[in-house]
Design a protein around this motif. Structure first.
Motif, PDB file in Angstrom:
ATOM      1  N   GLY A 133       0.777  -1.007   0.129  1.00  0.00           N
ATOM      2  CA  GLY A 133       0.008   0.183   0.158  1.00  0.00           C
ATOM      3  C   GLY A 133       0.755   1.203   0.027  1.00  0.00           C
ATOM      4  O   GLY A 133       0.654   1.996  -0.828  1.00  0.00           O
ATOM      5  N   ARG A 134       1.722   1.193   1.055  1.00  0.00           N
ATOM      6  CA  ARG A 134       2.447   2.724   1.009  1.00  0.00           C
ATOM      7  C   ARG A 134       4.137   2.041   1.064  1.00  0.00           C
ATOM      8  O   ARG A 134       4.498   1.120   1.696  1.00  0.00           O
ATOM      9  CB  ARG A 134       2.121   3.390   2.131  1.00  0.00           C
ATOM     10  N   ALA A 135       5.087   3.088   0.612  1.00  0.00           N
ATOM     11  CA  ALA A 135       6.361   2.704   0.923  1.00  0.00           C
ATOM     12  C   ALA A 135       6.830   3.344   2.046  1.00  0.00           C
ATOM     13  O   ALA A 135       6.121   3.926   2.843  1.00  0.00           O
ATOM     14  CB  ALA A 135       7.397   3.347  -0.391  1.00  0.00           C
ATOM     15  N   GLN A 136       8.144   3.308   2.239  1.00  0.00           N
ATOM     16  CA  GLN A 136       8.873   3.730   3.576  1.00  0.00           C
ATOM     17  C   GLN A 136       8.772   5.161   3.308  1.00  0.00           C
ATOM     18  O   GLN A 136       8.822   5.517   2.352  1.00  0.00           O
ATOM     19  CB  GLN A 136      10.324   3.277   3.645  1.00  0.00           C
ATOM     20  N   PRO A 137       8.713   5.966   4.531  1.00  0.00           N
ATOM     21  CA  PRO A 137       8.921   5.662   5.859  1.00  0.00           C
ATOM     22  C   PRO A 137       7.573   4.850   6.519  1.00  0.00           C
ATOM     23  O   PRO A 137       7.675   4.776   7.723  1.00  0.00           O
ATOM     24  CB  PRO A 137       9.371   6.955   6.531  1.00  0.00           C
ATOM     25  N   PHE A 138       6.514   4.638   5.933  1.00  0.00           N
ATOM     26  CA  PHE A 138       5.395   4.133   6.499  1.00  0.00           C
ATOM     27  C   PHE A 138       5.598   2.788   6.738  1.00  0.00           C
ATOM     28  O   PHE A 138       6.481   1.917   6.280  1.00  0.00           O
ATOM     29  CB  PHE A 138       4.114   4.301   5.656  1.00  0.00           C
ATOM     30  N   PRO A 139       4.893   2.101   7.822  1.00  0.00           N
ATOM     31  CA  PRO A 139       5.128   0.704   8.202  1.00  0.00           C
ATOM     32  C   PRO A 139       4.542  -0.237   7.475  1.00  0.00           C
ATOM     33  O   PRO A 139       4.896  -1.323   7.861  1.00  0.00           O
ATOM     34  CB  PRO A 139       4.575   0.713   9.717  1.00  0.00           C
ATOM     35  N   ASP A 140       4.188   0.096   6.401  1.00  0.00           N
ATOM     36  CA  ASP A 140       3.406  -0.945   5.578  1.00  0.00           C
ATOM     37  C   ASP A 140       4.363  -2.223   5.125  1.00  0.00           C
ATOM     38  O   ASP A 140       3.515  -3.377   5.413  1.00  0.00           O
ATOM     39  CB  ASP A 140       2.755  -0.564   4.447  1.00  0.00           C
ATOM     40  N   LEU A 141       5.506  -2.180   4.727  1.00  0.00           N
ATOM     41  CA  LEU A 141       6.201  -3.236   4.367  1.00  0.00           C
ATOM     42  C   LEU A 141       6.658  -4.159   5.147  1.00  0.00           C
ATOM     43  O   LEU A 141       6.485  -5.526   5.221  1.00  0.00           O
ATOM     44  CB  LEU A 141       7.518  -2.327   3.322  1.00  0.00           C
ATOM     45  N   PRO A 142       7.189  -3.778   6.165  1.00  0.00           N
ATOM     46  CA  PRO A 142       7.617  -4.609   7.387  1.00  0.00           C
ATOM     47  C   PRO A 142       6.155  -5.399   7.865  1.00  0.00           C
ATOM     48  O   PRO A 142       6.230  -6.431   8.092  1.00  0.00           O
ATOM     49  CB  PRO A 142       8.134  -3.646   8.523  1.00  0.00           C
ATOM     50  N   LEU A 143       5.082  -4.632   8.085  1.00  0.00           N
ATOM     51  CA  LEU A 143       3.862  -5.348   8.730  1.00  0.00           C
ATOM     52  C   LEU A 143       3.378  -6.509   7.571  1.00  0.00           C
ATOM     53  O   LEU A 143       2.929  -7.267   8.022  1.00  0.00           O
ATOM     54  CB  LEU A 143       2.859  -4.302   9.158  1.00  0.00           C
ATOM     55  N   THR A 144       3.498  -5.943   6.123  1.00  0.00           N
ATOM     56  CA  THR A 144       2.817  -6.962   5.420  1.00  0.00           C
ATOM     57  C   THR A 144       3.979  -8.020   5.277  1.00  0.00           C
ATOM     58  O   THR A 144       3.222  -9.310   5.318  1.00  0.00           O
ATOM     59  CB  THR A 144       3.056  -6.272   3.816  1.00  0.00           C
ATOM     60  N   ALA A 145       5.083  -7.992   5.665  1.00  0.00           N
ATOM     61  CA  ALA A 145       6.075  -9.124   5.510  1.00  0.00           C
ATOM     62  C   ALA A 145       5.673 -10.157   6.864  1.00  0.00           C
ATOM     63  O   ALA A 145       5.649 -11.125   6.605  1.00  0.00           O
ATOM     64  CB  ALA A 145       7.511  -8.554   5.802  1.00  0.00           C
ATOM     65  N   LEU A 146       5.284  -9.070   7.880  1.00  0.00           N
ATOM     66  CA  LEU A 146       4.873 -10.040   9.108  1.00  0.00           C
ATOM     67  C   LEU A 146       3.791 -10.934   8.912  1.00  0.00           C
ATOM     68  O   LEU A 146       3.686 -12.210   9.220  1.00  0.00           O
ATOM     69  CB  LEU A 146       4.622  -9.058  10.252  1.00  0.00           C
ATOM     70  N   LEU A 147       2.996 -10.376   7.943  1.00  0.00           N
ATOM     71  CA  LEU A 147       1.583 -11.013   7.607  1.00  0.00           C
ATOM     72  C   LEU A 147       1.986 -12.277   6.784  1.00  0.00           C
ATOM     73  O   LEU A 147       1.268 -13.301   6.753  1.00  0.00           O
ATOM     74  CB  LEU A 147       0.477 -10.104   7.358  1.00  0.00           C
ATOM     75  N   ARG A 148       2.649 -11.838   5.758  1.00  0.00           N
ATOM     76  CA  ARG A 148       2.844 -12.984   4.655  1.00  0.00           C
ATOM     77  C   ARG A 148       3.607 -14.091   5.194  1.00  0.00           C
ATOM     78  O   ARG A 148       3.391 -15.091   4.535  1.00  0.00           O
ATOM     79  CB  ARG A 148       3.476 -12.105   3.577  1.00  0.00           C
ATOM     80  N   THR A 149       4.658 -13.854   6.185  1.00  0.00           N
ATOM     81  CA  THR A 149       5.226 -14.905   6.629  1.00  0.00           C
ATOM     82  C   THR A 149       4.486 -15.555   7.934  1.00  0.00           C
ATOM     83  O   THR A 149       5.284 -16.686   8.128  1.00  0.00           O
ATOM     84  CB  THR A 149       6.494 -14.530   7.026  1.00  0.00           C
ATOM     85  N   GLY A 150       3.572 -15.053   8.334  1.00  0.00           N
ATOM     86  CA  GLY A 150       2.997 -15.957   9.294  1.00  0.00           C
ATOM     87  C   GLY A 150       3.740 -15.581  10.787  1.00  0.00           C
ATOM     88  O   GLY A 150       3.196 -16.348  11.781  1.00  0.00           O
TER      89      GLY A 150
END
Length: 245
Positions: A133-150
């Motif tokens: 959804g959004r690039a850095q510095p928003f937290p979207d990428l790390p949080l999506t990584a958390l969800l995708r990897t379980g």
């Protein structure tokens, strides 16, 4: 990583700064007994792994930036993986830790870059802003990584990046540890000001910070990374001298 912000590795006698510790505790609100529920790592590591069972009991996911953090693509030649990165990724995954690679670039460019260095399929997830959804510095990428990897908790996530924006994203996501590396665009001051808990010369130094024994291969990779950085600095100085003339 414990709820009070203590790094559970070889840095057991070192605590994260007060602001970082506060956000860790506020994010979990868990006492020691509750925290143990998140420790689902095996009692024994696979044969050949050199860690103690108590090291990194809560580590579930490492999120790595792409260009500048794990891959060098300066336009002067073919892209290449920074020394120590591939060994790090394989080492983490071999011990049950998920690895995600994130980038602010479009998906086609990311896929081409990974293909150029032979990294197709190397990580558990490869994410771009199109996924989050959004690039850095928003937290979207790390949080999506958390969800995708379980992964089960942001406290079990380590974010590693070479930019202040990447560090800010990790902090905003509530990552248990946010690490800057000096192989990209921003320097130590910028990374620390952005809130990095630690700043390393390169990802080759990450295993030691995370509690893995530093091997000869790790040291050699760190030496190569330092040599690459020195060569780049020398080239910059030569270019500045030529411009001055």
């Amino acid at each position: 990583m414990t709820p009070d912000g203590r790094i559970t590795s070889e840095f057991d006698d070192v605590t994260i700064d007060d602001a970082a510790a506060s956000r860790h505790a506020d994010a979990t609100g868990a006492d020691d007994e509750e925290w143990d529920k998140f420790d689902d790592r095996p009692d024994e590591f696979p044969e050949g792994d050199d860690r103690d069972e108590d090291d990194l009991a809560d580590l579930e996911l490492v999120v790595l930036g792409l260009t500048g953090t794990t891959v060098l693509d300066d336009g002067a030649g073919a892209p290449r993986a920074l020394p120590g990165t591939e060994d790090l990724i394989h080492r983490l995954r071999a011990t049950g830790v998920k690895v995600a690679i994130v980038s602010g670039s479009p998906r086609p460019a990311v896929d081409l870059l990974l293909d150029a260095v032979g990294w197709t399929g190397i990580a558990d997830a490869v994410l771009t802003p199109a996924d989050s959804g959004r690039a850095q510095p928003f937290p979207d990428l790390p949080l999506t990584a958390l969800l995708r990897t379980g992964a089960s908790s942001v406290e079990g996530m380590v974010v590693v990046d070479d930019t202040a924006d990447g560090i800010s994203a990790g902090i905003a996501a509530g990552a248990g540890l946010v690490v800057g590396v000096l192989t990209g665009t921003d320097g130590e001051d910028e990374l620390l000001e952005a809130g990095a808990d630690a700043v390393l010369t390169s990802v080759a130094d990450l295993p030691e910070l995370l509690g893995y024994e530093h091997t000869d291969a790790d040291r050699a990779a760190a030496d190569r990374a330092a040599a690459d950085r020195a060569a780049g600095d020398a080239a910059d100085r030569r270019a500045e001298g030529a411009d001055a003339r």
